[in-house]
Design a protein around this motif. Structure first.
Motif, PDB file in Angstrom:
ATOM      1  N   HIS A  33       0.702  -2.690   5.297  1.00  0.00           N
ATOM      2  CA  HIS A  33      -0.366  -3.669   5.544  1.00  0.00           C
ATOM      3  C   HIS A  33       0.162  -5.089   5.384  1.00  0.00           C
ATOM      4  O   HIS A  33      -0.124  -5.967   6.218  1.00  0.00           O
ATOM      5  CB  HIS A  33      -1.525  -3.425   4.575  1.00  0.00           C
ATOM      6  CG  HIS A  33      -2.500  -4.560   4.508  1.00  0.00           C
ATOM      7  ND1 HIS A  33      -3.528  -4.722   5.405  1.00  0.00           N
ATOM      8  CD2 HIS A  33      -2.580  -5.615   3.653  1.00  0.00           C
ATOM      9  CE1 HIS A  33      -4.212  -5.813   5.116  1.00  0.00           C
ATOM     10  NE2 HIS A  33      -3.656  -6.378   4.052  1.00  0.00           N
ATOM     11  N   ASN A  34       0.941  -5.335   4.326  1.00  0.00           N
ATOM     12  CA  ASN A  34       1.482  -6.681   4.120  1.00  0.00           C
ATOM     13  C   ASN A  34       2.486  -7.049   5.205  1.00  0.00           C
ATOM     14  O   ASN A  34       2.528  -8.202   5.668  1.00  0.00           O
ATOM     15  CB  ASN A  34       2.132  -6.767   2.744  1.00  0.00           C
ATOM     16  CG  ASN A  34       1.117  -7.003   1.639  1.00  0.00           C
ATOM     17  OD1 ASN A  34      -0.087  -7.048   1.891  1.00  0.00           O
ATOM     18  ND2 ASN A  34       1.591  -7.144   0.425  1.00  0.00           N
ATOM     19  N   ILE A  35       3.299  -6.086   5.626  1.00  0.00           N
ATOM     20  CA  ILE A  35       4.245  -6.359   6.712  1.00  0.00           C
ATOM     21  C   ILE A  35       3.488  -6.710   7.981  1.00  0.00           C
ATOM     22  O   ILE A  35       3.832  -7.671   8.695  1.00  0.00           O
ATOM     23  CB  ILE A  35       5.158  -5.138   6.945  1.00  0.00           C
ATOM     24  CG1 ILE A  35       6.084  -4.944   5.741  1.00  0.00           C
ATOM     25  CG2 ILE A  35       5.976  -5.312   8.229  1.00  0.00           C
ATOM     26  CD1 ILE A  35       6.942  -3.688   5.806  1.00  0.00           C
ATOM     27  N   ALA A  36       2.425  -5.956   8.274  1.00  0.00           N
ATOM     28  CA  ALA A  36       1.622  -6.232   9.466  1.00  0.00           C
ATOM     29  C   ALA A  36       0.944  -7.591   9.369  1.00  0.00           C
ATOM     30  O   ALA A  36       0.843  -8.322  10.368  1.00  0.00           O
ATOM     31  CB  ALA A  36       0.574  -5.130   9.655  1.00  0.00           C
ATOM     32  N   THR A  37       0.487  -7.966   8.177  1.00  0.00           N
ATOM     33  CA  THR A  37      -0.168  -9.269   7.992  1.00  0.00           C
ATOM     34  C   THR A  37       0.838 -10.403   8.165  1.00  0.00           C
ATOM     35  O   THR A  37       0.546 -11.413   8.810  1.00  0.00           O
ATOM     36  CB  THR A  37      -0.814  -9.337   6.601  1.00  0.00           C
ATOM     37  OG1 THR A  37      -1.738  -8.250   6.444  1.00  0.00           O
ATOM     38  CG2 THR A  37      -1.570 -10.650   6.424  1.00  0.00           C
ATOM     39  N   ILE A  38       2.015 -10.245   7.592  1.00  0.00           N
ATOM     40  CA  ILE A  38       3.051 -11.277   7.727  1.00  0.00           C
ATOM     41  C   ILE A  38       3.447 -11.457   9.181  1.00  0.00           C
ATOM     42  O   ILE A  38       3.632 -12.590   9.659  1.00  0.00           O
ATOM     43  CB  ILE A  38       4.283 -10.904   6.869  1.00  0.00           C
ATOM     44  CG1 ILE A  38       3.937 -10.975   5.370  1.00  0.00           C
ATOM     45  CG2 ILE A  38       5.458 -11.826   7.188  1.00  0.00           C
ATOM     46  CD1 ILE A  38       5.020 -10.407   4.469  1.00  0.00           C
TER      47      ILE A  38
END
Length: 344
Positions: free
Chosen positions: A300-305
Motif C-alpha cells: 500500500h505504501n509503495i503504491a501510494t508513493i
C-alpha cells in the motif's frame, strides 16, 4: 457499396471497411504478464506495468530461482501470483487456475513473496513518516485546523477462518467472528506509518497501544507531536481523543476538528482493504495472517508513493468502538489547553 479492396475507394463505407482490414494486429507475449495494458494489470494486480517492474527489481534478490530447471517460475510470474492473491483474496486453487499453476506452487510462491516484503518493513513503514515532521503537522492542520498532529491512530479487524485450537476464544471479537485486531497509524497522505498486527480480535484497542513500541517511544519523549484517536483510547498528553460529553462552543468545535482529522485513518483502512481484498478474510493461521497484513501494508505504501491508481472503495462498516477508557489527567489538561488556544 464500392469494393473496399480498391486502392482509393470513394464510398465512405468502403473506406471504413478498408481501414479495418488494414489494422495491424498486436500479438502479446502471454508468458510475460507485464506485456498487457495498465487497465488489465490494475484490475488483476493493483499495479501498473511500471509499478510491477519496480516490485520485481525490489524483490528479485530475495525470490529469484537459482535455476531454470523444471520450468522454474520467473520473478515477474512470482510477483504476479502474489499480487493476484492479495488483490482478489480468493482460494489458492482459483489463483492457480488463472495463472495455469498448481495450488502448492501458488502457496509456496505467495509465502516467498510475503517473507521478502517483510524484509522491507522498516524501509517503507516508518514513524512519523517519510516527510519531515513539520510537513506532516502542516498537512494535518490544513484538514481542519487541528494543531501539532503527526499521526491518526485506530484499529481494524481482519477476519480469519482457520482451526485455532485451544486459543480460539481469544480471536472472537465483539462482532462474534474470529479476527486479528490490527493497529495502524497514518499521516495526512494516508501513508501507513506504524503497524502492529499480532493481536487477537478480543484484545482492547487501548491495550494494544499501551503495550506497543510506539507508545513506549512517545512516553520517552522521542516525538514532537500528537496522535489523534477515538474514544476507544484514553486521552493522554500525546494521544488526544474527543470530549465524551462536549459542551456547545469550543469543546464541540474541538470534537468536530478532531473527527475530521482522524478520518484519514478510516480512509487508509478503506483504501487498503479495497486494494487488497484478501484482508476481508484470510484462510491462514494467525501468524501467517499477521505477515500477510504487513506485506499488504508495505505494498500500500509503495503504491501510494508511486501514485498508483486507487481502486473503487466499497462502503466499509466502521469497527465498533471498544468500551470507553478513562482519560488521564495530563491528557485532559492538554486537550483543554488546545481547546482554549485554538477553538475558543
Amino acid at each position: 457499396m464500392a469494393s473496399p479492396f480498391l486502392p482509393n475507394p470513394v464510398d465512405i463505407s468502403a473506406q471504413i471497411v478498408r481501414r479495418a482490414l488494414r489494422r495491424e494486429r498486436v500479438f502479446r507475449d502471454r508468458q510475460n504478464p507485464l506485456d498487457f495494458p495498465d487497465s488489465y494489470l490494475y484490475e488483476r494486480y493493483r499495479f501498473s506495468a511500471e509499478g510491477m517492474s519496480y516490485l520485481c527489481e525490489l524483490l528479485e534478490p530475495h525470490i529469484t530461482n537459482v535455476t531454470r530447471r523444471s520450468h522454474a517460475l520467473t520473478v515477474p510470474q512470482m510477483v504476479c501470483i502474489a499480487l493476484r492473491f492479495f488483490a482478489s483474496g480468493t482460494y489458492l486453487y482459483v489463483v492457480g487456475d488463472s495463472e495455469n499453476l498448481g495450488k502448492n506452487t501458488v502457496c509456496r510462491t505467495i509465502r516467498k513473496v510475503v517473507l521478502a516484503l517483510q524484509g522491507y518493513i522498516n524501509s517503507f513503514i516508518v514513524f512519523p513518516g517519510h516527510l519531515s515532521t513539520m510537513s506532516i503537522k502542516e498537512g494535518f492542520y490544513k484538514i481542519a485546523g487541528f494543531p501539532r498532529v503527526i499521526g491518526a491512530i485506530d484499529c481494524t479487524h481482519v477476519a480469519i477462518s482457520t482451526a485455532l485450537g485451544e486459543h480460539e476464544a481469544d480471536y472472537v471479537n465483539r462482532k462474534s467472528f474470529h479476527s486479528l485486531n490490527v493497529q495502524m497509524t497514518c499521516d495526512h497522505e494516508c501513508m501507513i506509518t506504524s503497524l502492529d498486527s499480532k493481536w487477537p480480535g478480543s484484545v482492547h484497542d487501548s491495550r494494544i497501544f499501551r503495550e506497543s513500541i510506539l507508545c513506549q517511544r512517545f512516553e520517552e519523549g522521542l516525538f514532537d507531536g500528537l496522535l489523534v484517536g477515538d474514544r476507544g483510547y484514553a486521552c493522554q498528553r500525546f494521544l488526544l481523543t474527543p470530549y465524551p460529553d462536549p459542551q456547545t462552543g469550543p469543546q464541540n468545535r474541538f470534537n468536530v476538528a478532531l473527527s475530521k482529522t482522524r478520518v484519514k485513518i478510516e480512509m487508509t483502512f478503506g483504501i487498503l482493504k479495497a486494494r487488497f481484498n484478501c484482508l476481508r478474510r484470510l484462510r491462514v493461521s494467525p501468524e501467517r495472517a499477521s505477515q500477510i497484513v504487513a506485506a499488504c501494508a508495505i505494498l500500500h505504501n509503495i503504491a501510494t508513493i508511486r501514485k498508483e491508481r486507487e481502486p473503487p472503495q466499497n462502503q466499509l462498516l466502521p469497527d465498533e468502538i471498544d468500551p470507553i477508557t478513562l482519560d488521564h489527567p495530563a491528557g485532559a489538561a492538554v486537550r483543554d489547553s488546545i481547546t482554549t488556544q485554538y477553538f475558543t
